[in-house]
Design a protein around this motif. Structure first.
Motif, short mmCIF file in Angstrom:
data_model
loop_
_atom_site.label_atom_id
_atom_site.label_comp_id
_atom_site.label_asym_id
_atom_site.label_seq_id
_atom_site.Cartn_x
_atom_site.Cartn_y
_atom_site.Cartn_z
N ARG A 84 -11.14 -4.02 10.69
CA ARG A 84 -12.08 -4.16 11.73
C ARG A 84 -11.50 -4.07 13.13
NH1 ARG A 84 -16.23 -9.02 10.07
NH2 ARG A 84 -17.15 -8.39 11.95
N LEU A 85 -10.30 -3.80 13.13
CA LEU A 85 -9.74 -3.66 14.68
C LEU A 85 -10.46 -2.87 15.60
CD1 LEU A 85 -5.91 -3.47 13.90
CD2 LEU A 85 -7.36 -5.29 14.98
N THR A 86 -11.18 -1.82 15.09
CA THR A 86 -11.91 -0.95 16.02
C THR A 86 -13.08 -1.70 16.86
OG1 THR A 86 -13.41 -0.36 14.24
CG2 THR A 86 -11.50 1.16 14.69
N GLU A 87 -13.50 -2.86 16.24
CA GLU A 87 -14.59 -3.64 16.89
C GLU A 87 -14.04 -4.16 18.20
OE1 GLU A 87 -16.84 -6.46 14.49
OE2 GLU A 87 -16.27 -5.03 12.47
N SER A 109 -3.08 -14.14 12.65
CA SER A 109 -3.97 -13.13 13.10
C SER A 109 -3.48 -12.59 14.51
CB SER A 109 -5.47 -13.68 13.37
OG SER A 109 -6.01 -14.05 12.13
N ALA A 110 -3.00 -13.43 15.39
CA ALA A 110 -2.54 -13.20 16.83
C ALA A 110 -1.43 -12.18 16.63
CB ALA A 110 -2.26 -14.44 17.47
N LEU A 111 -0.33 -12.42 15.66
CA LEU A 111 0.73 -11.75 15.57
C LEU A 111 0.06 -10.18 15.04
CD1 LEU A 111 3.47 -11.24 15.45
CD2 LEU A 111 3.57 -12.15 12.95
N LEU A 112 -0.86 -9.95 14.23
CA LEU A 112 -1.51 -8.84 13.54
C LEU A 112 -1.99 -8.19 14.91
CD1 LEU A 112 -3.28 -8.47 10.58
CD2 LEU A 112 -4.04 -7.40 12.49
N LEU A 113 -2.86 -8.99 16.02
CA LEU A 113 -3.38 -8.15 16.85
C LEU A 113 -2.37 -7.74 17.90
CD1 LEU A 113 -6.16 -10.76 17.13
CD2 LEU A 113 -6.56 -8.08 16.82
N LYS A 114 -1.15 -8.45 18.20
CA LYS A 114 -0.14 -7.88 18.97
C LYS A 114 0.51 -6.79 18.45
CE LYS A 114 0.99 -12.33 21.31
NZ LYS A 114 2.11 -13.06 21.58
N GLN A 115 0.57 -6.82 17.05
CA GLN A 115 1.18 -5.34 16.45
C GLN A 115 0.43 -4.13 16.58
OE1 GLN A 115 2.11 -6.86 12.66
NE2 GLN A 115 4.23 -7.78 13.13
N ALA A 116 -0.96 -4.55 16.51
CA ALA A 116 -2.03 -3.34 16.64
C ALA A 116 -2.02 -2.93 18.35
CB ALA A 116 -3.34 -4.00 16.25
N GLY A 117 -1.51 -3.54 19.25
CA GLY A 117 -1.14 -3.18 20.77
C GLY A 117 -2.16 -4.01 21.57
N PHE A 118 -2.41 -4.92 21.33
CA PHE A 118 -3.34 -6.07 22.06
C PHE A 118 -2.22 -6.64 22.84
CE2 PHE A 118 -6.51 -4.82 18.84
CZ PHE A 118 -7.57 -4.78 19.72
N ALA A 119 -2.29 -6.73 24.34
CA ALA A 119 -1.27 -7.23 25.00
C ALA A 119 -1.10 -8.83 25.14
CB ALA A 119 -1.31 -6.63 26.32
N GLU A 120 -2.58 -9.16 25.29
CA GLU A 120 -2.71 -10.62 25.44
C GLU A 120 -3.65 -11.06 24.48
OE1 GLU A 120 -3.35 -12.35 29.54
OE2 GLU A 120 -3.99 -10.24 30.08
N VAL A 121 -2.87 -12.21 23.63
CA VAL A 121 -3.60 -12.81 22.44
C VAL A 121 -2.86 -13.97 22.53
CG1 VAL A 121 -3.89 -12.73 20.13
CG2 VAL A 121 -3.55 -10.47 21.10
N TYR A 122 -4.16 -15.02 22.50
CA TYR A 122 -3.53 -16.39 22.61
C TYR A 122 -4.15 -17.17 21.26
CZ TYR A 122 -2.16 -15.07 27.23
OH TYR A 122 -1.93 -14.25 28.29
#
Length: 141
Positions: A84-87, A109-122
């Motif tokens: 569901r990353l496209t959301e 989950s934050a690690l997964l999102l960072k790997q998907a290219g999201f710069a700021e994940v906390y």
């Protein structure tokens, strides 16, 4: 001090166990810092939401989300996050605050999102429990 030395001499296994526990805690914190980035305490999360319009992602199961969640949070369970990353793509430029019940799953989950290219994940430090403990609002709507 003398009593401490006597105790340590009389109970070397307890002292070794204490040392191992301290090392494990330190290793866990270092690993979390390296993989999950900076964990935000609830007060800093509020500031980020108010000042920078951060997007809030609840990675708990749907049933838990329905019982109560942060205002404006979107529910994407951790096990469905990749699919569901496209959301979240439209908000790639915004900071993301990720939370679960206690904080462990949010870190993953934050690690997964960072790997998907999201710069700021906390990840939210302490998860929803810390949020509620800080007397911050939740909703079941």
């Amino acid at each position: 001090m003398q009593e401490l030395l006597q105790f340590a001499t009389a109970h070397p296994l307890l002292i070794a166990a204490l040392g191992a526990a301290v090392l494990a805690i330190i290793a866990n914190e270092v690993h979390g810092s390296l993989t999950g980035g900076k964990k935000l305490p609830p007060a800093e999360a509020v500031r980020l939401i108010n000042d920078r319009d951060a997007r809030v992602v609840d990675v708990r199961p749907v049933a838990d989300f329905k019982k109560g969640h942060l205002l404006g949070a979107v529910n994407i369970p951790h096990d469905k996050l990749k699919a569901r990353l496209t959301e979240l793509e439209k908000d790639k430029s915004k900071p993301l605050i990720v939370y679960c019940a206690l904080g462990g799953t949010a870190r993953e989950s934050a690690l997964l999102l960072k790997q998907a290219g999201f710069a700021e994940v906390y990840p939210l430090a302490g998860g929803l429990n810390a949020w509620v403990g800080a007397s911050l609002p939740v909703t079941a709507k």
